[in-house]
Design a protein around this motif. Structure first.
Motif, PDB file in Angstrom:
ATOM      1  N   HIS A 239       0.853  -1.189   0.000  1.00  0.00           N
ATOM      2  CA  HIS A 239       0.000   0.000   0.000  1.00  0.00           C
ATOM      3  C   HIS A 239       0.899   1.253   0.000  1.00  0.00           C
ATOM      4  O   HIS A 239       0.770   2.116   0.860  1.00  0.00           O
ATOM      5  CB  HIS A 239      -0.928   0.009   1.225  1.00  0.00           C
ATOM      6  CG  HIS A 239      -1.827  -1.186   1.303  1.00  0.00           C
ATOM      7  ND1 HIS A 239      -1.424  -2.397   1.818  1.00  0.00           N
ATOM      8  CD2 HIS A 239      -3.122  -1.353   0.941  1.00  0.00           C
ATOM      9  CE1 HIS A 239      -2.419  -3.264   1.764  1.00  0.00           C
ATOM     10  NE2 HIS A 239      -3.469  -2.657   1.238  1.00  0.00           N
ATOM     11  N   TRP A 240       1.774   1.322  -0.963  1.00  0.00           N
ATOM     12  CA  TRP A 240       2.785   2.376  -0.964  1.00  0.00           C
ATOM     13  C   TRP A 240       2.175   3.774  -1.130  1.00  0.00           C
ATOM     14  O   TRP A 240       2.697   4.751  -0.593  1.00  0.00           O
ATOM     15  CB  TRP A 240       3.825   2.115  -2.055  1.00  0.00           C
ATOM     16  CG  TRP A 240       3.279   2.098  -3.469  1.00  0.00           C
ATOM     17  CD1 TRP A 240       2.809   1.014  -4.144  1.00  0.00           C
ATOM     18  CD2 TRP A 240       3.178   3.215  -4.356  1.00  0.00           C
ATOM     19  NE1 TRP A 240       2.413   1.376  -5.407  1.00  0.00           N
ATOM     20  CE2 TRP A 240       2.629   2.732  -5.571  1.00  0.00           C
ATOM     21  CE3 TRP A 240       3.499   4.572  -4.261  1.00  0.00           C
ATOM     22  CZ2 TRP A 240       2.384   3.553  -6.662  1.00  0.00           C
ATOM     23  CZ3 TRP A 240       3.259   5.397  -5.349  1.00  0.00           C
ATOM     24  CH2 TRP A 240       2.707   4.888  -6.528  1.00  0.00           C
ATOM     25  N   ARG A 241       1.056   3.867  -1.842  1.00  0.00           N
ATOM     26  CA  ARG A 241       0.402   5.182  -1.960  1.00  0.00           C
ATOM     27  C   ARG A 241      -0.116   5.641  -0.599  1.00  0.00           C
ATOM     28  O   ARG A 241      -0.037   6.823  -0.263  1.00  0.00           O
ATOM     29  CB  ARG A 241      -0.752   5.121  -2.969  1.00  0.00           C
ATOM     30  CG  ARG A 241      -0.316   4.925  -4.413  1.00  0.00           C
ATOM     31  CD  ARG A 241      -1.503   4.995  -5.354  1.00  0.00           C
ATOM     32  NE  ARG A 241      -1.121   4.826  -6.743  1.00  0.00           N
ATOM     33  CZ  ARG A 241      -0.987   3.654  -7.336  1.00  0.00           C
ATOM     34  NH1 ARG A 241      -1.214   2.538  -6.649  1.00  0.00           N
ATOM     35  NH2 ARG A 241      -0.625   3.568  -8.600  1.00  0.00           N
ATOM     36  N   TYR A 242      -0.636   4.690   0.168  1.00  0.00           N
ATOM     37  CA  TYR A 242      -1.123   5.010   1.505  1.00  0.00           C
ATOM     38  C   TYR A 242       0.048   5.393   2.411  1.00  0.00           C
ATOM     39  O   TYR A 242      -0.070   6.259   3.284  1.00  0.00           O
ATOM     40  CB  TYR A 242      -1.880   3.815   2.079  1.00  0.00           C
ATOM     41  CG  TYR A 242      -2.819   4.151   3.219  1.00  0.00           C
ATOM     42  CD1 TYR A 242      -3.121   5.466   3.557  1.00  0.00           C
ATOM     43  CD2 TYR A 242      -3.412   3.140   3.964  1.00  0.00           C
ATOM     44  CE1 TYR A 242      -3.996   5.757   4.598  1.00  0.00           C
ATOM     45  CE2 TYR A 242      -4.281   3.427   5.007  1.00  0.00           C
ATOM     46  CZ  TYR A 242      -4.564   4.740   5.311  1.00  0.00           C
ATOM     47  OH  TYR A 242      -5.418   5.032   6.351  1.00  0.00           O
ATOM     48  N   TYR A 245       0.893   8.921   1.694  1.00  0.00           N
ATOM     49  CA  TYR A 245      -0.115   9.801   2.301  1.00  0.00           C
ATOM     50  C   TYR A 245       0.142   9.942   3.795  1.00  0.00           C
ATOM     51  O   TYR A 245       0.105  11.065   4.331  1.00  0.00           O
ATOM     52  CB  TYR A 245      -1.511   9.229   2.071  1.00  0.00           C
ATOM     53  CG  TYR A 245      -2.571   9.864   2.949  1.00  0.00           C
ATOM     54  CD1 TYR A 245      -3.086  11.127   2.654  1.00  0.00           C
ATOM     55  CD2 TYR A 245      -3.040   9.209   4.094  1.00  0.00           C
ATOM     56  CE1 TYR A 245      -4.039  11.716   3.477  1.00  0.00           C
ATOM     57  CE2 TYR A 245      -3.991   9.786   4.912  1.00  0.00           C
ATOM     58  CZ  TYR A 245      -4.491  11.041   4.602  1.00  0.00           C
ATOM     59  OH  TYR A 245      -5.417  11.625   5.421  1.00  0.00           O
TER      60      TYR A 245
END
Length: 272
Positions: A239-242, A245
């Protein structure tokens, strides 16, 4: 940016002092109790049993699907998230009142006020490590053995510490100026318990509510802890985008907290 850099340098330069005073803080808080520091463990264990009884035992909760195809009993799922929540809640609450409750002492001592929230956070961190150790032991006995994915627990511990310190910089400053901030924070965090995936799965909600709930950075930390304890994968990478964020939010909070702290700390004594 300069304020944040100065605050971080103060933490590094006074790390030995933080470590020593945090141990003293933990011991002095429990010195009048017969069981002493044992209450730091007993209290959250009682809370876990109460929540398990109310949300799991009475309602006959089915197993929780941590990832597709992998289910665990509710009590273990609860334990995997609650061990983080206890540290987050206690550290933020105690950190928010750390400065104004010690202003008289601080005025007579020669070290930066920015280390005070960290002293309180570290005192809660020792308890967290003990609870985490007990949790790991329970998981081993129950058949949820440590895997290579457990290594990410160190990353999530650091991420939690970073977020808690950033929040405490803000709340300890505001609470010194306006005492009501601490009371408001306490009520907000109690509500946040039910808006985080600690007691129930966010995935049971219909879209777009799960996505909205993920705005809460605590969601990222709790799910990361569970991924490490149950060995379901590299959560921070999958979940690298998370992850991006979360760190954007945490860094912004730190920059704001450091700026706020540096601006008002010379005038803290005036708010006594």
């Amino acid at each position: 940016m300069k304020s944040a850099w100065n605050v971080l340098k103060e933490q590094i330069g006074h790390f030995y002092l933080i470590r020593r005073l945090s141990l003293y803080e933990l011991k002095s808080k429990n010195k009048s109790n017969y069981l002493g520091m044992a209450w730091e463990v007993i209290s959250p264990v009682i809370q876990i049993l109460i929540y398990w009884f109310v949300f799991g035992s009475i309602r006959q909760r089915a197993n929780i699907e941590v990832v597709p195809g992998f289910e665990v009993p509710f009590i273990y799922w609860l334990l995997g998230g609650f061990v983080l929540w206890t540290f987050f809640y206690q550290a933020v609450i105690q950190g928010s009142k750390s400065i104004y409750t010690r202003l008289l002492i601080l005025s007579k001592m020669n070290f930066p006020m920015s280390v005070i929230p960290n002293i309180v956070i570290f005192s809660q961190f020792y308890t967290h490590l003990i609870l985490l150790g007990i949790t790991i032991l329970i998981f081993q006995v129950s058949g949820y053995f440590v895997t290579i994915y457990f290594l990410q627990i160190f990353y999530f511990i650091f991420a939690t510490f970073f977020l808690v310190f950033a929040i405490s910089l803000i709340t300890s400053t505001l609470s010194t100026i306006i005492r009501d901030v601490h009371m408001l924070l306490n009520a907000t965090l109690r509500m946040l318990l039910y808006l985080s995936p600690v007691l129930w799965q966010v995935t049971i909600l219909e879209d777009p509510l799960p996505t909205i709930m993920k705005i809460n950075p605590l969601y990222y930390l709790i799910e990361g802890y569970r991924a490490a304890l149950f060995g379901t994968g590299w959560y921070f990478a999958e979940h690298w985008r998370y992850s991006l964020y979360f760190w954007a939010v945490a860094i912004i909070l730190l920059l704001f907290g450091a700026k706020l702290h540096m601006k008002f700390r010379r005038h803290f004594i005036d708010y006594l």
